[in-house]
Design a protein around this motif. Sequence first.
Motif, PDB file in Angstrom:
ATOM      1  N   PRO A   1       3.782   7.304   5.564  1.00 36.71           N
ATOM      2  CA  PRO A   1       4.468   8.211   4.632  1.00 36.71           C
ATOM      3  C   PRO A   1       3.561   8.830   3.573  1.00 36.71           C
ATOM      4  O   PRO A   1       3.698  10.013   3.240  1.00 36.71           O
ATOM      5  N   ARG A   2       2.605   8.054   3.022  1.00 39.37           N
ATOM      6  CA  ARG A   2       1.746   8.579   1.961  1.00 39.37           C
ATOM      7  C   ARG A   2       0.882   9.739   2.476  1.00 39.37           C
ATOM      8  O   ARG A   2       0.803  10.798   1.855  1.00 39.37           O
ATOM      9  N   LEU A   3       0.223   9.532   3.601  1.00 32.80           N
ATOM     10  CA  LEU A   3      -0.639  10.575   4.139  1.00 32.80           C
ATOM     11  C   LEU A   3       0.191  11.793   4.553  1.00 32.80           C
ATOM     12  O   LEU A   3      -0.241  12.940   4.371  1.00 32.80           O
ATOM     13  N   SER A   4       1.387  11.546   5.072  1.00 32.95           N
ATOM     14  CA  SER A   4       2.286  12.646   5.416  1.00 32.95           C
ATOM     15  C   SER A   4       2.630  13.473   4.187  1.00 32.95           C
ATOM     16  O   SER A   4       2.576  14.712   4.217  1.00 32.95           O
ATOM     17  N   ASP A   5       2.997  12.799   3.097  1.00 29.33           N
ATOM     18  CA  ASP A   5       3.313  13.495   1.844  1.00 29.33           C
ATOM     19  C   ASP A   5       2.133  14.337   1.369  1.00 29.33           C
ATOM     20  O   ASP A   5       2.300  15.480   0.927  1.00 29.33           O
TER      21      ASP A   5
ATOM     22  N   LEU B   1       0.300   6.839 -14.929  1.00 31.66           N
ATOM     23  CA  LEU B   1       0.432   6.074 -13.695  1.00 31.66           C
ATOM     24  C   LEU B   1       0.973   6.970 -12.584  1.00 31.66           C
ATOM     25  O   LEU B   1       1.876   7.765 -12.795  1.00 31.66           O
ATOM     26  N   GLY B   2       0.417   6.815 -11.396  1.00 31.85           N
ATOM     27  CA  GLY B   2       0.905   7.568 -10.247  1.00 31.85           C
ATOM     28  C   GLY B   2       0.149   7.179  -9.002  1.00 31.85           C
ATOM     29  O   GLY B   2      -0.965   6.658  -9.069  1.00 31.85           O
ATOM     30  N   ALA B   3       0.753   7.448  -7.852  1.00 35.49           N
ATOM     31  CA  ALA B   3       0.117   7.131  -6.586  1.00 35.49           C
ATOM     32  C   ALA B   3      -1.157   7.958  -6.411  1.00 35.49           C
ATOM     33  O   ALA B   3      -1.224   9.111  -6.819  1.00 35.49           O
ATOM     34  N   ASN B   4      -2.154   7.348  -5.807  1.00 40.51           N
ATOM     35  CA  ASN B   4      -3.438   8.000  -5.588  1.00 40.51           C
ATOM     36  C   ASN B   4      -3.290   9.210  -4.677  1.00 40.51           C
ATOM     37  O   ASN B   4      -2.546   9.175  -3.691  1.00 40.51           O
ATOM     38  N   VAL B   5      -4.003  10.301  -4.996  1.00 40.76           N
ATOM     39  CA  VAL B   5      -3.901  11.525  -4.188  1.00 40.76           C
ATOM     40  C   VAL B   5      -4.996  11.634  -3.134  1.00 40.76           C
ATOM     41  O   VAL B   5      -5.099  12.656  -2.461  1.00 40.76           O
ATOM     42  N   ALA B   6      -5.806  10.608  -2.983  1.00 36.84           N
ATOM     43  CA  ALA B   6      -6.865  10.650  -1.972  1.00 36.84           C
ATOM     44  C   ALA B   6      -6.248  10.610  -0.571  1.00 36.84           C
ATOM     45  O   ALA B   6      -5.217   9.976  -0.344  1.00 36.84           O
ATOM     46  N   LEU B   7      -6.906  11.305   0.369  1.00 40.99           N
ATOM     47  CA  LEU B   7      -6.430  11.322   1.751  1.00 40.99           C
ATOM     48  C   LEU B   7      -6.942  10.092   2.491  1.00 40.99           C
ATOM     49  O   LEU B   7      -7.697  10.181   3.453  1.00 40.99           O
ATOM     50  N   GLY B   8      -6.511   8.911   2.026  1.00 42.32           N
ATOM     51  CA  GLY B   8      -6.947   7.661   2.634  1.00 42.32           C
ATOM     52  C   GLY B   8      -5.858   7.032   3.473  1.00 42.32           C
ATOM     53  O   GLY B   8      -4.705   7.451   3.461  1.00 42.32           O
ATOM     54  N   MET B   9      -6.219   5.989   4.206  1.00 43.93           N
ATOM     55  CA  MET B   9      -5.284   5.335   5.121  1.00 43.93           C
ATOM     56  C   MET B   9      -4.766   4.012   4.586  1.00 43.93           C
ATOM     57  O   MET B   9      -3.814   3.455   5.128  1.00 43.93           O
ATOM     58  N   HIS B  10      -5.378   3.489   3.517  1.00 42.47           N
ATOM     59  CA  HIS B  10      -5.058   2.127   3.097  1.00 42.47           C
ATOM     60  C   HIS B  10      -3.618   1.987   2.596  1.00 42.47           C
ATOM     61  O   HIS B  10      -2.890   1.082   3.010  1.00 42.47           O
ATOM     62  N   GLU B  11      -3.193   2.844   1.697  1.00 46.55           N
ATOM     63  CA  GLU B  11      -1.860   2.756   1.093  1.00 46.55           C
ATOM     64  C   GLU B  11      -0.869   3.611   1.870  1.00 46.55           C
ATOM     65  O   GLU B  11      -1.066   4.803   2.053  1.00 46.55           O
ATOM     66  N   ARG B  12       0.213   2.982   2.343  1.00 41.74           N
ATOM     67  CA  ARG B  12       1.189   3.693   3.172  1.00 41.74           C
ATOM     68  C   ARG B  12       2.420   4.150   2.394  1.00 41.74           C
ATOM     69  O   ARG B  12       3.145   5.034   2.852  1.00 41.74           O
ATOM     70  N   ARG B  13       2.707   3.540   1.248  1.00 38.31           N
ATOM     71  CA  ARG B  13       3.943   3.874   0.532  1.00 38.31           C
ATOM     72  C   ARG B  13       3.961   5.333   0.104  1.00 38.31           C
ATOM     73  O   ARG B  13       2.952   5.890  -0.300  1.00 38.31           O
ATOM     74  N   SER B  14       5.140   5.959   0.199  1.00 39.99           N
ATOM     75  CA  SER B  14       5.271   7.362  -0.183  1.00 39.99           C
ATOM     76  C   SER B  14       5.084   7.521  -1.685  1.00 39.99           C
ATOM     77  O   SER B  14       5.132   6.554  -2.453  1.00 39.99           O
ATOM     78  N   PHE B  15       4.892   8.787  -2.111  1.00 44.35           N
ATOM     79  CA  PHE B  15       4.773   9.053  -3.542  1.00 44.35           C
ATOM     80  C   PHE B  15       6.052   8.646  -4.275  1.00 44.35           C
ATOM     81  O   PHE B  15       5.984   8.093  -5.374  1.00 44.35           O
TER      82      PHE B  15
END
Length: 287
Positions: free
Chosen positions: A250-254, A75-89
């Motif tokens: 935050p997600r895209l920033s990370d 399990l882990g946050a998706n690594v795609a450079l998408g805009m949908h999910e904002r939560r950080s890793f």
Amino acid sequence: MSQPRVLLAGATGAVGSEVLRLLRERGHFVRTFSRSAKNAEKIRPLASEVVLGDATRADSLGEALAGIDVVVSCLGANVALGMHERRSFRDVDVTAHENLLEASLRASAKRFVYLSAHPGPGYDHTRYIRAHVETEDLLRASGLSCSFVRPTGIYSALGDLIDMARMGFGSVAGDGTAKANPVHPICVAEAMVSVVEEGPEFVAVGGPEVLTREEIMRLAFDVVGKKPRIMHVPPGVFRFWSATLRLPHPRLSDMLEFVAAVTTTDSVAEARGTRPLRPWFEALARQ
């Protein structure tokens, strides 16, 4: 002795689905835990039991750990450079594993195997890697027997390169000379399954080929049969947008911070993998 009963979190991903297949081939009882009902339907025929839930919500786990001996987490946050999910890793990975760990301890599970990431020098400071290392520290402090499988990078994260090559224009961060040996999802799954019952604390997993970032991009062009047209993007561009997006996304920033670092420094680990990259790219190109 009977084989341990396994809870597999993240069973619908590229690595998780292969872990499920391998564990079932070995006769393990495997209860899967997934967030997406649609994706879970694809693995239902193979899993012993399927449970739906969101590990970032403690109340979502319910009785998922009942009777479980070993937790295997892909399990882990998706690594795609998408805009949908904002939560950080960190907000996804660490929170989810805090909840899985608490449920594991309540259920008296004996062991935890976690799909982490190779923290190579030059990018181990990034928020993406720190979320994985913080998760490792959390699990290690629990007193459970643990193994952490650390791939350098997985072929499934390189699919965008085939898309770029199809369009006839690719990009590489920096001068493209940084080296990496990414690895096939099956090879990572084999490493995880090998330590389900026991094994070393850390298992580094690299692929069989050490390639520069530009060589990987050129291979994508070669597979789709187009002349390479590659733009070298200064790493500062990624770092600028990472800083700019830190609060609004935050997600895209990370992810941009990680891309700037990992693609401009070497990311090479022990070559446990045996499957080369070209056939993976060729299969993507046929789709």
